[in-house]
Design an enzyme around this catalytic site. Structure first.
Site, PDB file in Angstrom:
ATOM      1  N   HIS A  81       0.843  -1.203   0.000  1.00  0.00           N
ATOM      2  CA  HIS A  81       0.000   0.000   0.000  1.00  0.00           C
ATOM      3  C   HIS A  81       0.874   1.247   0.000  1.00  0.00           C
ATOM      4  O   HIS A  81       1.942   1.268   0.598  1.00  0.00           O
ATOM      5  CB  HIS A  81      -0.951   0.017   1.204  1.00  0.00           C
ATOM      6  CG  HIS A  81      -0.270  -0.226   2.510  1.00  0.00           C
ATOM      7  ND1 HIS A  81       0.024  -1.489   2.969  1.00  0.00           N
ATOM      8  CD2 HIS A  81       0.189   0.629   3.445  1.00  0.00           C
ATOM      9  CE1 HIS A  81       0.628  -1.400   4.143  1.00  0.00           C
ATOM     10  NE2 HIS A  81       0.752  -0.121   4.454  1.00  0.00           N
TER      11      HIS A  81
HETATM   12  P1  5GP Z   1       1.646   0.322   7.362  1.00  0.00           P
HETATM   13  O1  5GP Z   1       2.047   0.635   8.782  1.00  0.00           O
HETATM   14  O2  5GP Z   1       1.613  -1.161   7.086  1.00  0.00           O
HETATM   15  O3  5GP Z   1       2.433   1.084   6.340  1.00  0.00           O
HETATM   16  O4  5GP Z   1       0.185   0.875   7.222  1.00  0.00           O
HETATM   17  C1  5GP Z   1      -0.966   0.098   7.339  1.00  0.00           C
HETATM   18  C2  5GP Z   1      -2.130   1.049   7.401  1.00  0.00           C
HETATM   19  O5  5GP Z   1      -3.309   0.311   7.262  1.00  0.00           O
HETATM   20  C3  5GP Z   1      -2.210   1.773   8.755  1.00  0.00           C
HETATM   21  O6  5GP Z   1      -2.094   3.176   8.539  1.00  0.00           O
HETATM   22  C4  5GP Z   1      -3.572   1.347   9.305  1.00  0.00           C
HETATM   23  O7  5GP Z   1      -4.252   2.389   9.977  1.00  0.00           O
HETATM   24  C5  5GP Z   1      -4.312   0.889   8.060  1.00  0.00           C
HETATM   25  N1  5GP Z   1      -5.285  -0.178   8.335  1.00  0.00           N
HETATM   26  C6  5GP Z   1      -5.101  -1.267   9.139  1.00  0.00           C
HETATM   27  N2  5GP Z   1      -6.209  -2.030   9.158  1.00  0.00           N
HETATM   28  C7  5GP Z   1      -7.114  -1.405   8.348  1.00  0.00           C
HETATM   29  C8  5GP Z   1      -8.454  -1.719   7.983  1.00  0.00           C
HETATM   30  O8  5GP Z   1      -9.045  -2.706   8.390  1.00  0.00           O
HETATM   31  N3  5GP Z   1      -9.067  -0.860   7.123  1.00  0.00           N
HETATM   32  C9  5GP Z   1      -8.450   0.279   6.651  1.00  0.00           C
HETATM   33  N4  5GP Z   1      -9.161   1.049   5.828  1.00  0.00           N
HETATM   34  N5  5GP Z   1      -7.195   0.599   6.982  1.00  0.00           N
HETATM   35  C10 5GP Z   1      -6.528  -0.229   7.822  1.00  0.00           C
END
Ligand code: 5GP
Ligand code: ZN
Length: 177
Positions: A128
């Site tokens: 992402h």
């Molecule tokens: P990372 O730390 O992996 O770069 O970011 C993961 C992102 O996914 C975080 O900012 C978190 O808030 C978001 N996230 C985690 N679970 C969910 C979810 O169930 N739905 C949505 N829309 N975002 C999520």
């Protein structure tokens, strides 16, 4: 003789198809972003979708309007994303940022953030790209302050505004296919 050759060819086909399957990493059994991509979870938070990528609101935004752009097909991180999809992710992230500027969020800047791997702070293992609106002197962003998970009905109205602005943005500058 002909029978033996057919058996041999059949054996080669079975072994090579097992080989190909072993080479292709299977998506994890449960992946929250695959669920969103399939439309089974948080459809009200999706702001953009095409055949390669989709974009939806981050559930715990660093600032209002925090969007994630993800591949429609599972890949653990950006390193594993096919080139055409990685390119589309960037172009869609630009489009989302321009769209956010059209909304009342009036972002002054953006963080485009890619975390790849646990050691780099990745917490959801479906690739992402974060698009985080920023303002002069704010304490927002990703990881700058503790973030709170918001209820979907708080995020859905923001999603609707961004979705409409993305529609306007695409009318002016369609994402190249
Ligand atoms: P990372 O730390 O992996 O770069 O970011 C993961 C992102 O996914 C975080 O900012 C978190 O808030 C978001 N996230 C985690 N679970 C969910 C979810 O169930 N739905 C949505 N829309 N975002 C999520
Ligand atoms: Zn996934």
């Amino acid at each position: 003789m002909r029978h033996r050759r057919s058996v041999l060819l059949l054996l080669i086909a079975i072994v090579s198809s097992a080989w190909v399957r072993a080479e292709m990493p299977a998506p994890p059994k449960s992946c929250v972003f695959c669920e969103i991509a399939a439309g089974r979870l948080e459809p009200e938070l999706v702001v953009y979708r095409d055949e390669l990528v989709l974009a939806f609101m981050d559930i715990a935004p660093g600032n209002p309007g925090h969007v994630l752009v993800v591949p429609a097909v599972h890949a653990d991180d950006i390193v594993a994303v096919p080139a055409a999809t990685a390119q589309r992710m960037i172009v869609v992230a630009q489009c989302i940022a321009r769209a956010i500027r059209r909304t009342e969020l009036r972002a002054e800047g953006f963080n485009f953030i890619l975390n790849a791997g646990r050691a780099a702070g990745q917490t959801v293992f479906h690739a992402h790209l974060h698009v985080v609106p920023r303002y002069d002197g704010d304490s927002g962003g990703h990881g700058d302050k503790p973030r709170r998970r918001l209820p979907s009905d708080e995020l859905a109205p923001v999603a609707a505004k961004i979705r409409a602005a993305v529609g306007d943005e695409l009318a002016v500058a369609p994402v190249a296919r």
